[in-house]
Every structure is written in structure tokens, then in C-alpha cells.
Design a protein around this motif. Sequence first.
Motif, PDB file in Angstrom:
ATOM      1  N   LEU A 177      27.156   0.655 -15.690  1.00  0.00           N
ATOM      2  CA  LEU A 177      26.264   1.472 -15.282  1.00  0.00           C
ATOM      3  C   LEU A 177      26.865   2.507 -14.276  1.00  0.00           C
ATOM      4  O   LEU A 177      27.928   2.015 -13.573  1.00  0.00           O
ATOM      5  N   PHE A 178      26.552   3.788 -14.017  1.00  0.00           N
ATOM      6  CA  PHE A 178      27.210   4.579 -13.196  1.00  0.00           C
ATOM      7  C   PHE A 178      26.798   3.957 -11.642  1.00  0.00           C
ATOM      8  O   PHE A 178      25.592   3.648 -11.481  1.00  0.00           O
ATOM      9  N   ALA A 179      27.852   3.965 -10.844  1.00  0.00           N
ATOM     10  CA  ALA A 179      27.421   3.565  -9.595  1.00  0.00           C
ATOM     11  C   ALA A 179      26.420   4.705  -8.947  1.00  0.00           C
ATOM     12  O   ALA A 179      26.473   5.831  -9.288  1.00  0.00           O
ATOM     13  N   HIS A 223      36.834  11.423 -16.099  1.00  0.00           N
ATOM     14  CA  HIS A 223      36.838  10.339 -15.149  1.00  0.00           C
ATOM     15  C   HIS A 223      36.204   8.917 -15.567  1.00  0.00           C
ATOM     16  O   HIS A 223      37.052   7.857 -15.598  1.00  0.00           O
ATOM     17  N   GLU A 224      35.153   8.917 -16.579  1.00  0.00           N
ATOM     18  CA  GLU A 224      34.375   7.878 -16.705  1.00  0.00           C
ATOM     19  C   GLU A 224      33.640   8.039 -17.926  1.00  0.00           C
ATOM     20  O   GLU A 224      33.143   9.265 -18.010  1.00  0.00           O
ATOM     21  N   GLN A 225      33.815   7.358 -18.795  1.00  0.00           N
ATOM     22  CA  GLN A 225      32.421   7.182 -19.887  1.00  0.00           C
ATOM     23  C   GLN A 225      31.975   5.895 -20.278  1.00  0.00           C
ATOM     24  O   GLN A 225      32.755   4.849 -19.931  1.00  0.00           O
ATOM     25  N   SER A 226      30.833   5.718 -20.523  1.00  0.00           N
ATOM     26  CA  SER A 226      30.201   4.352 -20.687  1.00  0.00           C
ATOM     27  C   SER A 226      28.952   4.663 -21.558  1.00  0.00           C
ATOM     28  O   SER A 226      28.491   5.779 -21.954  1.00  0.00           O
ATOM     29  N   TYR A 227      28.576   3.472 -21.947  1.00  0.00           N
ATOM     30  CA  TYR A 227      27.261   3.581 -23.076  1.00  0.00           C
ATOM     31  C   TYR A 227      26.167   2.771 -22.442  1.00  0.00           C
ATOM     32  O   TYR A 227      26.304   1.451 -21.952  1.00  0.00           O
ATOM     33  N   GLU A 228      25.068   3.164 -22.277  1.00  0.00           N
ATOM     34  CA  GLU A 228      23.832   2.293 -21.537  1.00  0.00           C
ATOM     35  C   GLU A 228      22.909   2.386 -22.606  1.00  0.00           C
ATOM     36  O   GLU A 228      22.260   3.279 -23.147  1.00  0.00           O
ATOM     37  N   ARG A 229      22.326   1.264 -22.815  1.00  0.00           N
ATOM     38  CA  ARG A 229      21.302   0.825 -23.680  1.00  0.00           C
ATOM     39  C   ARG A 229      19.875   1.300 -22.987  1.00  0.00           C
ATOM     40  O   ARG A 229      19.807   1.481 -21.770  1.00  0.00           O
ATOM     41  N   ALA A 230      18.779   1.395 -24.162  1.00  0.00           N
ATOM     42  CA  ALA A 230      17.613   1.567 -23.443  1.00  0.00           C
ATOM     43  C   ALA A 230      17.285   0.726 -22.454  1.00  0.00           C
ATOM     44  O   ALA A 230      17.231  -0.675 -22.807  1.00  0.00           O
TER      45      ALA A 230
END
Length: 473
Positions: free
Chosen positions: A16-18, A91-98
Motif C-alpha cells: 500500500l502507499f505510505a 518511483h513506485e508501482q503497486s496493485y491494491e485489491r478492493a
Amino acid sequence: MKRALTASCALLALSLFAALPAGAAEEREVSDAARQTLTLTVYQNDIALVRDVRRLDFAVGENRFAIGDVSQALRPETLSLTAGAEGLTLHEQSYERATLTQQALLEAAVGGPVRLVRLNPETGEEIVAQATLLSLASGPILQVGDRIEISPPGRIVLERLPEGLRAEPALLVSLDSASAQSTEVGFSYLTGGLGWQADYIAELDGETGLMDLTGYVTVTNGSGIDYQDAGLRLVAGDVNVASASPRMRDQIEGKMYMSAAPAQEAAPPQSVSNRYLYAIERPVTLKQGETKQLVLFSAEEQPVERVYRFDNLVQLGGGELGPVNAGLLLRFDNDPAASLGMPLPAGTIRVYENLAGSGSAIFAGEDYVAHTAEGQEVELRVGAAFDVTAEARGTDFDRLSDKTYESAQEIVLSNAQDKPVTVEVAGALPQEWKMLQESHPHEEVSANQVLWRIEVPAKGESVLTYRVRISNN
């Protein structure tokens, strides 16, 4: 020319993003309204490559985006971003579920004000009380006025939606831009939940021996989202997937339904990495839970050979068999000269035979065919022939030594039809064999496979006899 964005820190696939520090850029949502192009490359083993290009507006410095409308079966470790402009740094990439669930809402509300709504049993009116949600450790614990209530009757109502919860999954990206600009950014990822198979309909004219063949692709979307006006490419042939993640194995719930699609054929297939790629020429919309059929090709008046075949009559050592019915096979060449000639993806061919003079047809059978390259023969076993039969009996067996013997057999082939037929009799023999006598010449299919092709007259019989010597050295 688009270039890949290089990350200045390690990819955090599921992080998750900080919390935003003071002065950090606010996160902006990017829906599919910003989409420029969407391409799906779908494989036959429940995997697809999604290529999504959207236009993003950048400010100078840090930019944070939440890109929605992405597959719920996305494999985060396969994410790749490209941009068509200079001066962008990932800088950053991520995947966040529902994350917007009932439990998450209550957990976010712990320690804060809520409302407890109950029904007056006499009037049916709602009674609303202000409360504080103290804990969820073993059920809801609320302070209502000067009372502490444990799992009270009624329903808990939140006064506002807590921050940080998402109703839909999203890609989260953080990029620096050297200038204020609007540019296209493409992202690609692999996903489960998308697959396709080939199905064929063959209409056979029993009088002319010609067949019309139509190839369909059946595409299924169980990835959790809709794909609107996507370019669709289909790859025939499995690709190796190393230890698929649990997310790929998750089944996305959704009601399946069939959807009629406009007739459209694929462009001529391309050979790519020893597989074949079929590109559907018109954009395709795939809804979540939808199974859609598209036309792959049509070939008319394909010459077909009708074959009657016996595979298990040739036996050594005596005994009687039969009567048994011949297997009914249809053979045709995947050849341009025979009005076809294109790589055929593996699938099931269903055969319907027209009834002479009636304008109707019957289902004649179906068979699965493997991937078939151009120039190869296709053979379909569609059932058994009612009026072509055979009986077999051993006529002699002589043991010449402990390693050598001779065996003789008679096979009577019967044809009850009004026209002559050609019958194939196939058999397996041990490796060291020699044909001593035979009433009809055989063909050597392989080192231990023999085949006789025998004409059987209308309303008549033909008799195959042979004697073979076997040496077990």
C-alpha cells in the motif's frame, strides 16, 4: 518511440502507499474514460496479456495516480509501464485489491462515532441513537450514552466513508515529471480469468461429398471486469506458466451467459514464437462473466473422404470376433488447393449431414482435433457405421519353435448399402513379422502397423485372408 519507465526503488507488488508526507502530491483517480487503446492477447490456458494505454495529465514533480478498471485476476509481478514522453521517472508501482468490505468499514470506524439504528417493535419506526464503536474483538461493543452494549440488536451506521478504502482494485503509480504535460502512458500485465477455445461446425453434403466448414472462437471472461471495444488477438498453443500464483487460481464469481456477436473473421494468422496468432479485425466488447463466439474463418465445398475402418479385428492365435460395426471416419486435407489451408487451432469439430431433398440436417457426430498445421490431414471419428460390419475368425496356428509361430485369419466384410464402399482393416503386429500369404495387398503404416484397403460391393461381401510368421528373437 515509447520507452520503458525505470523504477528508482524496488517494485512493491502488493504494498500500500505510505501515508502522504506534508506537501506530497494527492492521489488522482484515472478511470477508463482516459483510455486511448486496449488490446487483449488471449492464450488457451487461462492467461492473457492486457495492454492498456491511457492519457495522463502531469504536473511538475511528483504525480500519484490510482488507475482503475483493471483485472481482478491481475498478476502484480508482471506489471510494466511505458510512456511516450521524456522526463518521466517511475518511483513506485503497486496493485491494491478492493478493500471496501463490511469488516473493513467497521474496523476503520473503531474508536469513532457511529449511529445505532433500531426498530420500535410497536410502531415499526426507526430509533436512532448516537454511539461510539469501542471494539470488534469478539463482536461489536458500543457505548450508547452511559451504557456499554455488546453485540446490540439493530444495525450500525457510519457517519462517513473512511479514507483509504477502495470499492474496486487499482494500480497505484508514483512518477516524477520534469515538466507539466499531457501524455499517453501504457501499462501491460498478465491476468488469469481470460481464455478461448476453437469450435468448428461442419455441414456435410452426403450426395456430393463436399463440406462447408466454419471455425469459431469461444472467448470467456472471468477476470472480474468488462473490456470495452478491445483489440482482440488469440494465440493458438499453450505457453509455460511457472507456478501460477494463488491469485491466478482464484475463481472470479460471476454468472455465465452467452452473447451473440456480429459475424467477423480474423485476419490471416501470423506465426509468432512457434505459435499462431489470430487477430480479430473489429473491436470486441467482453463483459465480466460473458462467453462470446466470434467467427474465425469460413471454407466452402471442402472435399471430404468418408472412411469405414476396423481397428481391432487383426488378432494372432485364433478365436472369433463379431459381428462388429465399422468406425465411421471423415478425412480432409488442410490445404489451399482443397479450399482451406490455414493453421487450425485445436478444438472440437461438430458434423451435421444434410438429408437429401429435405432441406434439413442431422447431427452426425463430433471429434476433437489437435493443432493442425497447413498441409496436414484432418481425421474425424464421428461414430459407427450401422450397415458396414465384419466378422473375424482364426483359421490356423502353427508353432514352429519356442520363438517362431505362424498364424492365419479370415475376416468377412459386409456392406448393406446400395453402393460399394472402401473399408480399411488396420492391425498391430509384433516387431519381427513376415507376411506369407494374403488375399489383398497390405500397406506398412509403421514397423508394426499394417493396413488393408478393401472394396466391398453394394449389398455384398469381401473376404480378407492372410498368413503371417512371427519370430520373437
